[in-house]
Design an enzyme around this catalytic site. Structure first.
Site, PDB file in Angstrom:
ATOM      1  N   HIS A  75      50.125  43.473  40.100  1.00 25.27           N
ATOM      2  CA  HIS A  75      49.861  42.982  38.753  1.00 25.27           C
ATOM      3  C   HIS A  75      49.683  41.466  38.769  1.00 25.27           C
ATOM      4  O   HIS A  75      50.030  40.801  39.744  1.00 25.27           O
ATOM      5  CB  HIS A  75      51.019  43.328  37.813  1.00 25.27           C
ATOM      6  CG  HIS A  75      51.063  44.763  37.425  1.00 25.27           C
ATOM      7  ND1 HIS A  75      51.757  45.691  38.145  1.00 25.27           N
ATOM      8  CD2 HIS A  75      50.483  45.434  36.408  1.00 25.27           C
ATOM      9  CE1 HIS A  75      51.621  46.876  37.574  1.00 25.27           C
ATOM     10  NE2 HIS A  75      50.846  46.755  36.520  1.00 25.27           N
ATOM     11  N   LYS A  79      53.282  38.905  34.880  1.00 29.86           N
ATOM     12  CA  LYS A  79      54.039  40.135  34.614  1.00 29.86           C
ATOM     13  C   LYS A  79      55.493  39.918  35.016  1.00 29.86           C
ATOM     14  O   LYS A  79      55.787  39.542  36.149  1.00 29.86           O
ATOM     15  CB  LYS A  79      53.455  41.314  35.381  1.00 29.86           C
ATOM     16  CG  LYS A  79      54.158  42.614  35.056  1.00 29.86           C
ATOM     17  CD  LYS A  79      53.186  43.751  35.058  1.00 29.86           C
ATOM     18  CE  LYS A  79      53.795  45.047  34.622  1.00 29.86           C
ATOM     19  NZ  LYS A  79      53.979  45.141  33.190  1.00 29.86           N
TER      20      LYS A  79
END
Length: 178
Positions: A75, A79
Site C-alpha cells: 500500500h 496507510k
C-alpha cells in the site's frame, strides 16, 4: 460512538474502517433492534470477488498436503494500518477453511500454523494483495492489484445506495449476492 449517534436518529451507516471491530457485537445488537449498518473491510467489487476466489482456493487447498501459504500486501506510504483490513480478512478466510492454520502474523511465521503477511508501504500504491501457496514442486498464486482508488469509491457508493429501505447488518456479500 459516532455509529451510536447515527443510530439515535435512525441514520443508516456505511463503514469501511477497522479500528472499532472490538465493538462489532454492539453494532450487530443495534441492527437487531432496527438499525441499518453496512460494513466492508474493502468496498472494491474486484477485491470482494478476490475474497470469494481466495475462500474457494483455501477450501481446495485444505485437502492437499505439502503447501505453505503466505501473503504480501503493498500500500501507499500514508496507510497507517499494517496489515491492512483487507489482508486480515483474506487471512481469516484462509484460516477458517484450512485445517492446521490458526493465526496470521506480520512478516515471519514462527510455526507452521501461522500465515505470514508481508506488509510493504511504498509510493502511491492504492492496494496490492498476493496470496501464495508454495510446495516443493510448484507455486499457486492469486493477486488483486488496484489501479486507482476509484473502485473503492464506486463500491462505497453502491453500498450506500443498497442500504436504502433495508434494516440490519449488511455486507458486500449481501450486495453482490455471494
Amino acid at each position: 460512538q459516532n455509529y451510536q449517534k447515527c443510530f439515535k436518529y435512525n441514520v443508516p451507516v456505511v463503514s469501511g474502517t477497522t479500528g472499532w471491530l472490538d465493538k462489532i457485537q454492539d453494532i450487530r445488537q443495534a441492527c437487531e433492534n432496527g438499525q441499518t449498518f453496512f460494513y466492508a473491510s474493502n468496498f472494491s467489487v474486484g477485491v470482494n470477488i478476490f475474497f470469494a476466489v481466495n475462500k474457494y482456493l483455501a477450501k481446495l487447498m485444505n485437502s492437499v498436503e505439502g503447501y505453505r501459504v503466505e501473503m504480501e500486501e503493498i500500500h501507499h506510504t500514508q496507510k497507517l494500518d499494517a496489515p491492512s483490513g483487507t489482508a486480515i480478512s483474506l487471512a481469516e478466510d484462509i484460516i477458517a477453511e484450512v485445517e492446521g492454520l490458526d493465526a496470521w502474523v506480520e512478516e515471519k511465521a514462527e510455526t507452521s500454523s501461522q500465515i505470514p503477511i508481508h506488509c510493504i508501504r511504498q509510493g502511491q500504491v492504492p492496494g496490492n494483495h498476493t496470496i501464495k501457496y508454495e510446495s516443493e514442486v510448484d507455486t499457486i498464486t492469486i493477486n488483486h492489484d488496484a489501479k486507482s482508488r476509484k473502485g473503492f469509491a464506486m463500491g462505497a457508493v453502491l453500498a450506500a445506495e443498497f442500504t436504502a429501505g433495508k434494516k440490519g447488518f449488511l455486507s458486500m456479500k449481501d450486495l453482490l449476492k455471494f
